[in-house]
Design a protein around this motif. Structure first.
Motif: not given
Length: 234
Positions: A107-111, A117-118, A139-146, A223-225
């Protein structure tokens, strides 16, 4: 399909505008807490307690839907069982749960790479946020969807549609989304929204549940790659 395979035989490498994550079995190893809470729920409502393997079938899809499908519950009985379950899950969500190794770094890498991310989870949004807050992931997510607390938004397809709509409101480009999950519910829900899915092998699904997924990965590094559009050496 493996990480390096595509229908044409070339490597699967994409540039995603946003990434949606399932929570249970994808970001966190929550099965111990879920099955323990289910055992306590069945005991509390006077129903036979299922085996561990049988209880694993409840991990992933909306619980109220599974109760109605797998048990002889009326709608009212399923709603009552859900309320009882949630009472037990308040504790187990945090105590009998853990972030899978490597997920925080992912998540840190994507940010850091500017990829929004969500989550798109069948858990109610409030519970999902509480878990993510507890483990320092929010803090590493743009949105929390549920899902909604009243279950009017519960099916994975509905949750994904809702999450994409909320991301759009935040100004996120949702033209090239991808779903990351571990169960066929994730694949089906994403497909209903024309979103491809990457399946993770460390979750709770069987290999057969990957049918229809764009790719399957067995490590966070893979997954990261794939998410960052980087090809891995064969």
């Amino acid at each position: 399909m493996s990480l390096h395979e595509s229908p044409t035989g070339s490597e699967v490498v994409r540039s995603w505008s946003c990434v949606l994550f399932d929570l249970d079995g994808t970001l966190t190893d929550s099965a111990p807490g879920i099955t323990r809470s289910l055992e306590r729920m069945f005991e509390a409502i006077g129903r036979p307690v299922h085996s561990e393997d049988e209880l694993m079938a409840y991990v992933g899809p909306p619980l109220v839907t599974t109760l109605r499908a797998r048990e002889d519950f009326t709608a009212a009985e399923a709603d009552h069982a859900l309320a009882v379950y949630r009472g037990f899950a308040e504790e187990s969500d945090l105590v009998d749960n853990a972030v899978f190794p490597g997920i925080l770094g992912l998540l840190q890498s994507l940010q850091a790479d500017g990829v929004p991310t969500a989550t798109a989870t069948s858990k109610p949004t409030g519970r999902a946020r509480r878990i993510l807050d507890h483990f320092g992931l929010t803090e590493y997510l743009t949105f929390v969807g549920g899902a909604s607390d009243d279950e009017t938004r519960a099916e994975k397809a509905e949750v994904i549609a809702y999450t994409l709509a909320e991301l759009e409101k935040l100004g996120v480009d949702t033209s090239r989304p991808v779903m990351v999950g571990d169960r066929f519910y994730d694949v089906e829900g994403a497909s209903a929204n024309d979103v491809p899915t990457i399946m993770v092998e460390w979750g709770y699904g069987s290999p057969a549940e990957a049918k229809g997924a764009m790719a399957v990965v067995h490590s966070v590094d893979q997954l990261r790659s794939l998410l960052l559009g980087q090809a891995l050496a064969a």
